[in-house]
Write a protein that holds these residues in place. Structure first.
Motif, PDB file in Angstrom:
ATOM      1  N   GLU A   1      -7.874   3.651 -13.670  1.00  0.00           N
ATOM      2  CA  GLU A   1      -6.586   4.336 -13.617  1.00  0.00           C
ATOM      3  C   GLU A   1      -6.631   5.666 -12.864  1.00  0.00           C
ATOM      4  O   GLU A   1      -5.695   6.002 -12.148  1.00  0.00           O
ATOM      5  CB  GLU A   1      -6.046   4.562 -15.029  1.00  0.00           C
ATOM      6  CG  GLU A   1      -5.716   3.296 -15.785  1.00  0.00           C
ATOM      7  CD  GLU A   1      -4.554   2.498 -15.191  1.00  0.00           C
ATOM      8  OE1 GLU A   1      -3.773   3.054 -14.395  1.00  0.00           O
ATOM      9  OE2 GLU A   1      -4.443   1.308 -15.532  1.00  0.00           O
ATOM     10  N   SER A   2      -7.727   6.421 -13.021  1.00  0.00           N
ATOM     11  CA  SER A   2      -7.745   7.768 -12.430  1.00  0.00           C
ATOM     12  C   SER A   2      -9.091   8.183 -11.852  1.00  0.00           C
ATOM     13  O   SER A   2      -9.213   9.316 -11.396  1.00  0.00           O
ATOM     14  CB  SER A   2      -7.361   8.789 -13.497  1.00  0.00           C
ATOM     15  OG  SER A   2      -8.410   8.886 -14.450  1.00  0.00           O
TER      16      SER A   2
ATOM     17  N   SER B   1       3.406   8.684 -14.628  1.00  0.00           N
ATOM     18  CA  SER B   1       2.057   8.501 -15.176  1.00  0.00           C
ATOM     19  C   SER B   1       1.221   9.776 -15.013  1.00  0.00           C
ATOM     20  O   SER B   1       1.188  10.358 -13.936  1.00  0.00           O
ATOM     21  CB  SER B   1       1.359   7.343 -14.469  1.00  0.00           C
ATOM     22  OG  SER B   1       2.069   6.147 -14.662  1.00  0.00           O
ATOM     23  N   LEU B   2       0.528  10.147 -16.099  1.00  0.00           N
ATOM     24  CA  LEU B   2      -0.263  11.384 -16.116  1.00  0.00           C
ATOM     25  C   LEU B   2      -1.606  11.160 -16.792  1.00  0.00           C
ATOM     26  O   LEU B   2      -1.805  10.190 -17.513  1.00  0.00           O
ATOM     27  CB  LEU B   2       0.489  12.480 -16.888  1.00  0.00           C
ATOM     28  CG  LEU B   2       1.828  12.930 -16.338  1.00  0.00           C
ATOM     29  CD1 LEU B   2       2.562  13.768 -17.374  1.00  0.00           C
ATOM     30  CD2 LEU B   2       1.636  13.709 -15.057  1.00  0.00           C
ATOM     31  N   GLY B   3      -2.507  12.103 -16.588  1.00  0.00           N
ATOM     32  CA  GLY B   3      -3.773  12.130 -17.309  1.00  0.00           C
ATOM     33  C   GLY B   3      -4.794  11.141 -16.799  1.00  0.00           C
ATOM     34  O   GLY B   3      -4.647  10.538 -15.738  1.00  0.00           O
TER      35      GLY B   3
ATOM     36  N   GLN C   1      -2.797  -1.298 -21.472  1.00  0.00           N
ATOM     37  CA  GLN C   1      -2.200  -0.606 -20.338  1.00  0.00           C
ATOM     38  C   GLN C   1      -0.995  -1.302 -19.713  1.00  0.00           C
ATOM     39  O   GLN C   1      -0.169  -0.653 -19.106  1.00  0.00           O
ATOM     40  CB  GLN C   1      -3.257  -0.397 -19.244  1.00  0.00           C
ATOM     41  CG  GLN C   1      -4.373   0.552 -19.617  1.00  0.00           C
ATOM     42  CD  GLN C   1      -3.913   1.982 -19.803  1.00  0.00           C
ATOM     43  OE1 GLN C   1      -3.747   2.426 -20.907  1.00  0.00           O
ATOM     44  NE2 GLN C   1      -3.709   2.692 -18.716  1.00  0.00           N
ATOM     45  N   ARG C   2      -0.950  -2.616 -19.770  1.00  0.00           N
ATOM     46  CA  ARG C   2       0.140  -3.381 -19.136  1.00  0.00           C
ATOM     47  C   ARG C   2       0.233  -3.060 -17.640  1.00  0.00           C
ATOM     48  O   ARG C   2       1.277  -2.707 -17.118  1.00  0.00           O
ATOM     49  CB  ARG C   2       1.483  -3.099 -19.807  1.00  0.00           C
ATOM     50  CG  ARG C   2       1.478  -3.203 -21.311  1.00  0.00           C
ATOM     51  CD  ARG C   2       1.654  -4.619 -21.752  1.00  0.00           C
ATOM     52  NE  ARG C   2       1.797  -4.665 -23.215  1.00  0.00           N
ATOM     53  CZ  ARG C   2       1.205  -5.573 -23.954  1.00  0.00           C
ATOM     54  NH1 ARG C   2       0.472  -6.502 -23.410  1.00  0.00           N
ATOM     55  NH2 ARG C   2       1.371  -5.571 -25.247  1.00  0.00           N
ATOM     56  N   SER C   3      -0.901  -3.177 -16.976  1.00  0.00           N
ATOM     57  CA  SER C   3      -1.007  -2.835 -15.561  1.00  0.00           C
ATOM     58  C   SER C   3      -0.447  -3.920 -14.648  1.00  0.00           C
ATOM     59  O   SER C   3      -0.482  -5.107 -14.980  1.00  0.00           O
ATOM     60  CB  SER C   3      -2.481  -2.610 -15.212  1.00  0.00           C
ATOM     61  OG  SER C   3      -2.656  -2.448 -13.838  1.00  0.00           O
ATOM     62  N   ALA C   4      -0.017  -3.498 -13.477  1.00  0.00           N
ATOM     63  CA  ALA C   4       0.424  -4.459 -12.457  1.00  0.00           C
ATOM     64  C   ALA C   4      -0.782  -5.133 -11.809  1.00  0.00           C
ATOM     65  O   ALA C   4      -0.641  -6.156 -11.128  1.00  0.00           O
ATOM     66  CB  ALA C   4       1.255  -3.738 -11.399  1.00  0.00           C
TER      67      ALA C   4
END
Length: 181
Positions: A91-92, A105-107, A155-158
């Motif tokens: 994610e990051s 979206s943050l963090g 997360q329910r990510s694409a």
């Protein structure tokens, strides 16, 4: 008045004066022992510095430590910590985004305030973000054998297939950081 009567009068006056004084016997107290110095409390131990992990900056290691430490505090197994670490890597890359990158979206987990993960200031705190992630992850404990499945359920990510590529590095990070306990 004769000298002898004067002497007698003086002795009487002195006797009366001595009787009117209340006297207490002088008692010698034993000497006070020398005051023992109060031992100082030892300073609290400073935690050992975070280890260096090849491929990560100090701030990324600090964010990884927040994920592992919060998992440890919550009683999350090493496997759960690996799922969280792989998710944060995807994610990051363990960077704490304080400005929205995708929508709001943050963090380090790219959590969205609009989806109920918390306020922006909460999500930007790695410990809070990790706690929020684990709080949902534990609901899918039966799916932890499949890192992609477990991460996606939280997360329910694409792009759900992207998490698995980080499993090896996440395992390395979690193993190194768990040595601090």
């Amino acid at each position: 008045m004769s000298a002898s009567s004067l002497q007698t009068a003086r002795l009487d006056a002195q006797a009366r004066a001595n009787r009117s004084l209340s006297r207490t016997p002088v008692v010698k107290l034993p000497p006070k022992p020398a005051a023992k110095p109060v031992p100082k409390k030892p300073a609290p131990k400073k935690p050992a510095p975070l280890p260096r992990i090849v491929g990560l900056s100090r701030s990324q290691v600090a964010n990884a430590w927040a994920v592992v430490a919060e998992g440890h505090r919550m009683g999350i197994s090493k496997r759960g910590q690996i799922i969280a670490m792989a998710t944060a890597l995807q994610e990051s890359n363990l960077l704490n985004y304080t400005h929205a990158v995708d929508h709001d979206s943050l963090g380090i987990f790219q959590q969205r305030p609009s989806s109920g993960w918390g306020s922006p200031s909460q999500i930007e705190r790695p410990t809070y973000a990790a706690h929020a992630f684990y709080r949902v992850l534990v609901q899918y404990r039966g799916s932890w054998g499949c890192l992609t499945c477990a991460a996606q359920m939280v997360q329910r990510s694409a792009f759900p297939g992207a998490y698995a590529q980080h499993e090896h590095f996440a395992t390395t990070i979690v193993t190194i950081l768990n040595r601090r306990f």
